[in-house]
Scaffold this motif. Structure first.
Motif, PDB file in Angstrom:
ATOM      1  N   GLY A 185      -9.375 -60.299 -31.240  1.00  0.00           N
ATOM      2  CA  GLY A 185      -9.140 -60.585 -32.733  1.00  0.00           C
ATOM      3  C   GLY A 185      -7.922 -61.386 -32.909  1.00  0.00           C
ATOM      4  O   GLY A 185      -7.795 -62.260 -33.495  1.00  0.00           O
ATOM      5  N   ILE A 186      -6.653 -60.466 -32.299  1.00  0.00           N
ATOM      6  CA  ILE A 186      -5.541 -61.051 -32.649  1.00  0.00           C
ATOM      7  C   ILE A 186      -5.328 -62.520 -31.727  1.00  0.00           C
ATOM      8  O   ILE A 186      -4.785 -63.413 -32.173  1.00  0.00           O
ATOM      9  N   TRP A 187      -5.925 -62.519 -30.560  1.00  0.00           N
ATOM     10  CA  TRP A 187      -6.069 -63.785 -29.719  1.00  0.00           C
ATOM     11  C   TRP A 187      -6.596 -64.926 -30.584  1.00  0.00           C
ATOM     12  O   TRP A 187      -5.893 -65.977 -30.521  1.00  0.00           O
ATOM     13  N   ILE A 188      -7.902 -64.812 -30.946  1.00  0.00           N
ATOM     14  CA  ILE A 188      -8.508 -65.979 -31.582  1.00  0.00           C
ATOM     15  C   ILE A 188      -7.796 -66.193 -32.840  1.00  0.00           C
ATOM     16  O   ILE A 188      -8.072 -67.431 -33.384  1.00  0.00           O
ATOM     17  N   CYS A 189      -7.350 -65.175 -33.712  1.00  0.00           N
ATOM     18  CA  CYS A 189      -6.886 -65.608 -35.078  1.00  0.00           C
ATOM     19  C   CYS A 189      -5.615 -66.610 -34.737  1.00  0.00           C
ATOM     20  O   CYS A 189      -5.379 -67.423 -35.606  1.00  0.00           O
ATOM     21  N   ILE A 190      -4.870 -66.173 -33.979  1.00  0.00           N
ATOM     22  CA  ILE A 190      -3.719 -67.338 -33.496  1.00  0.00           C
ATOM     23  C   ILE A 190      -3.724 -68.505 -32.897  1.00  0.00           C
ATOM     24  O   ILE A 190      -3.182 -69.585 -33.143  1.00  0.00           O
ATOM     25  N   THR A 191      -4.791 -68.454 -31.820  1.00  0.00           N
ATOM     26  CA  THR A 191      -4.874 -69.704 -31.141  1.00  0.00           C
ATOM     27  C   THR A 191      -6.268 -70.612 -31.693  1.00  0.00           C
ATOM     28  O   THR A 191      -6.076 -71.664 -31.134  1.00  0.00           O
ATOM     29  N   TYR A 192      -7.367 -70.067 -32.316  1.00  0.00           N
ATOM     30  CA  TYR A 192      -8.104 -70.857 -32.509  1.00  0.00           C
ATOM     31  C   TYR A 192      -8.230 -72.283 -33.299  1.00  0.00           C
ATOM     32  O   TYR A 192      -8.369 -73.390 -32.834  1.00  0.00           O
ATOM     33  N   TYR A 193      -7.495 -72.141 -34.247  1.00  0.00           N
ATOM     34  CA  TYR A 193      -7.312 -73.392 -35.069  1.00  0.00           C
ATOM     35  C   TYR A 193      -6.263 -74.119 -34.745  1.00  0.00           C
ATOM     36  O   TYR A 193      -5.891 -75.287 -34.935  1.00  0.00           O
ATOM     37  N   THR A 194      -5.096 -73.584 -34.068  1.00  0.00           N
ATOM     38  CA  THR A 194      -3.970 -74.346 -33.637  1.00  0.00           C
ATOM     39  C   THR A 194      -4.262 -74.951 -32.640  1.00  0.00           C
ATOM     40  O   THR A 194      -3.650 -76.162 -32.045  1.00  0.00           O
ATOM     41  N   ILE A 195      -5.292 -74.415 -31.611  1.00  0.00           N
ATOM     42  CA  ILE A 195      -5.474 -75.366 -30.495  1.00  0.00           C
ATOM     43  C   ILE A 195      -6.437 -76.373 -30.865  1.00  0.00           C
ATOM     44  O   ILE A 195      -6.547 -77.575 -30.173  1.00  0.00           O
ATOM     45  N   GLY A 196      -7.342 -76.065 -31.815  1.00  0.00           N
ATOM     46  CA  GLY A 196      -8.126 -77.492 -32.327  1.00  0.00           C
ATOM     47  C   GLY A 196      -9.615 -77.209 -32.150  1.00  0.00           C
ATOM     48  O   GLY A 196     -10.189 -78.397 -31.882  1.00  0.00           O
ATOM     49  N   PHE A 197     -10.047 -76.120 -31.849  1.00  0.00           N
ATOM     50  CA  PHE A 197     -11.484 -75.788 -31.711  1.00  0.00           C
ATOM     51  C   PHE A 197     -12.264 -76.200 -33.007  1.00  0.00           C
ATOM     52  O   PHE A 197     -11.577 -76.408 -33.938  1.00  0.00           O
ATOM     53  N   ALA A 198     -13.519 -76.214 -32.978  1.00  0.00           N
ATOM     54  CA  ALA A 198     -14.316 -76.768 -34.266  1.00  0.00           C
ATOM     55  C   ALA A 198     -13.952 -75.879 -35.169  1.00  0.00           C
ATOM     56  O   ALA A 198     -13.775 -74.592 -35.313  1.00  0.00           O
ATOM     57  N   ALA A 199     -13.849 -76.523 -36.615  1.00  0.00           N
ATOM     58  CA  ALA A 199     -13.360 -75.973 -37.573  1.00  0.00           C
ATOM     59  C   ALA A 199     -14.495 -75.085 -38.428  1.00  0.00           C
ATOM     60  O   ALA A 199     -14.109 -74.136 -39.149  1.00  0.00           O
ATOM     61  N   ALA A 200     -15.647 -74.969 -38.060  1.00  0.00           N
ATOM     62  CA  ALA A 200     -16.803 -74.485 -38.674  1.00  0.00           C
ATOM     63  C   ALA A 200     -16.494 -72.963 -38.498  1.00  0.00           C
ATOM     64  O   ALA A 200     -16.268 -72.456 -37.359  1.00  0.00           O
ATOM     65  N   ALA A 201     -16.935 -72.299 -39.505  1.00  0.00           N
ATOM     66  CA  ALA A 201     -16.738 -70.696 -39.496  1.00  0.00           C
ATOM     67  C   ALA A 201     -17.439 -70.307 -38.496  1.00  0.00           C
ATOM     68  O   ALA A 201     -17.166 -69.165 -37.816  1.00  0.00           O
ATOM     69  N   GLY A 202     -18.787 -70.904 -38.552  1.00  0.00           N
ATOM     70  CA  GLY A 202     -19.892 -70.201 -37.452  1.00  0.00           C
ATOM     71  C   GLY A 202     -19.380 -70.274 -36.148  1.00  0.00           C
ATOM     72  O   GLY A 202     -19.498 -69.309 -35.097  1.00  0.00           O
ATOM     73  N   ARG A 203     -18.492 -71.218 -35.622  1.00  0.00           N
ATOM     74  CA  ARG A 203     -18.251 -71.566 -34.190  1.00  0.00           C
ATOM     75  C   ARG A 203     -16.797 -70.795 -34.067  1.00  0.00           C
ATOM     76  O   ARG A 203     -16.912 -70.013 -32.808  1.00  0.00           O
ATOM     77  N   PHE A 204     -16.212 -70.233 -35.017  1.00  0.00           N
ATOM     78  CA  PHE A 204     -15.269 -69.447 -35.068  1.00  0.00           C
ATOM     79  C   PHE A 204     -15.684 -67.964 -34.495  1.00  0.00           C
ATOM     80  O   PHE A 204     -15.088 -67.273 -33.730  1.00  0.00           O
ATOM     81  N   PHE A 205     -16.499 -67.378 -35.312  1.00  0.00           N
ATOM     82  CA  PHE A 205     -17.421 -66.195 -35.065  1.00  0.00           C
ATOM     83  C   PHE A 205     -18.143 -66.096 -33.791  1.00  0.00           C
ATOM     84  O   PHE A 205     -18.031 -65.211 -33.187  1.00  0.00           O
ATOM     85  N   ARG A 206     -18.684 -67.232 -33.181  1.00  0.00           N
ATOM     86  CA  ARG A 206     -19.213 -67.134 -32.084  1.00  0.00           C
ATOM     87  C   ARG A 206     -18.202 -67.033 -30.915  1.00  0.00           C
ATOM     88  O   ARG A 206     -18.681 -66.346 -29.919  1.00  0.00           O
ATOM     89  N   GLN A 207     -16.960 -67.899 -31.004  1.00  0.00           N
ATOM     90  CA  GLN A 207     -16.088 -67.729 -30.212  1.00  0.00           C
ATOM     91  C   GLN A 207     -15.585 -66.201 -29.916  1.00  0.00           C
ATOM     92  O   GLN A 207     -15.102 -65.738 -28.852  1.00  0.00           O
ATOM     93  N   PHE A 208     -15.541 -65.654 -31.178  1.00  0.00           N
ATOM     94  CA  PHE A 208     -14.964 -64.127 -31.345  1.00  0.00           C
ATOM     95  C   PHE A 208     -15.877 -63.165 -30.632  1.00  0.00           C
ATOM     96  O   PHE A 208     -15.618 -62.360 -29.742  1.00  0.00           O
TER      97      PHE A 208
END
Length: 258
Positions: A185-208
């Motif tokens: 959880g800590i890793w994905i919250c810090i890196t997901y949007y700053t790295i530039g992965f897909a902005a959709a919330a569904g993609r965020f939770f899939r990676q999590f």
């Protein structure tokens, strides 16, 4: 290795003396007894075997949610319990005194109170380790965020896709080698949007979810290696070989001519 060997007796050779002590310990553990009094378990054994038996007993106590009340010389056991406030009556043997004491609710309460201090110390030590892990993963994820910053990574071209795959591989490796599950959880919250992965919330939770699944797989893999290796040397060898396979085959492959 002696599961099919007879125990033996005076006229028939069977298992060795150290194996008989292990067998006796096993018989005690599967019985209904709530307290074990083990006297001179190291007699006739080498230091390595004695250490293995004591280590196993500690592990069993931990797994079964028990407590080691006393571990030390037999000549000091009475002094220890008297120091704890339990006076052995006259004309009563030490074994009878201890057995009656463990059947007493009052002694159980007193022992729980006396064991609270080491328990609180272990909890404080655990909290310190968790805090250390949080600081460590925060620093590591911040470094990853700056290395794979979205300004230098463009979706849709081969070079940008290779960088995204590199960021994913680096993230999975960090999640694999860290123990607490909240690390994902800590890793994905810090890196997901700053790295530039897909902005959709569904993609965020899939990676999590993928990170959590990888983390659970890693824990099961480590337990499997420990169960197969059984000794520290063999487990370390198997672990190194397994990690080598993961690093070699766990990356990404680009087809020729593309």
């Amino acid at each position: 290795m002696c599961s099919d060997t007879l125990v033996g007796n005076e006229t028939r050779r069977g298992i060795s003396g150290s194996e008989k002590k292990r067998l006796t310990t096993g018989e005690m553990l599967v019985g209904p007894a709530k307290a074990f009094f083990m006297d001179e378990i190291s007699t006739g054994l080498d230091r390595c075997t004695t250490y293995q038996i004591c280590k196993f007993m500690r592990q069993m106590v931990h797994i079964m949610d028990g407590q080691i009340v006393y571990q030390g010389p037999t000549e000091c056991v009475l002094e220890f319990f008297e120091y704890m406030g339990f006076k052995c009556p006259e004309r009563k043997g030490i074994a009878d005194f201890l057995q009656e004491g463990f059947n007493s609710f009052h002694i159980a309460q007193q022992l729980e109170s006396d064991l609270r201090v080491p328990y609180e110390r272990s909890v404080a030590h655990h909290h310190a380790l968790v805090t250390e892990k949080i600081i460590q993963i925060t620093i590591t994820s911040t470094i990853a965020m700056t290395v794979f910053f979205r300004k230098e990574m463009h979706a849709g071209d081969l070079q940008g896709g290779s960088k995204f795959l590199g960021a994913l591989f680096y993230s999975l490796i960090n999640v694999t080698f860290n123990d607490p599950i909240f690390i994902s959880g800590i890793w994905i919250c810090i890196t997901y949007y700053t790295i530039g992965f897909a902005a959709a919330a569904g993609r965020f939770f899939r990676q999590f979810l993928a990170f959590i699944s990888i983390h659970q797989m890693a824990l099961s893999l480590y337990r499997f290696i420990a169960a197969v290796g059984r000794t520290l040397v063999i487990a370390n060898t198997l672990g190194t070989f397994t990690m080598l396979i993961i690093f070699v085959l766990g990356g990404f492959i680009v087809a020729k001519g593309k």
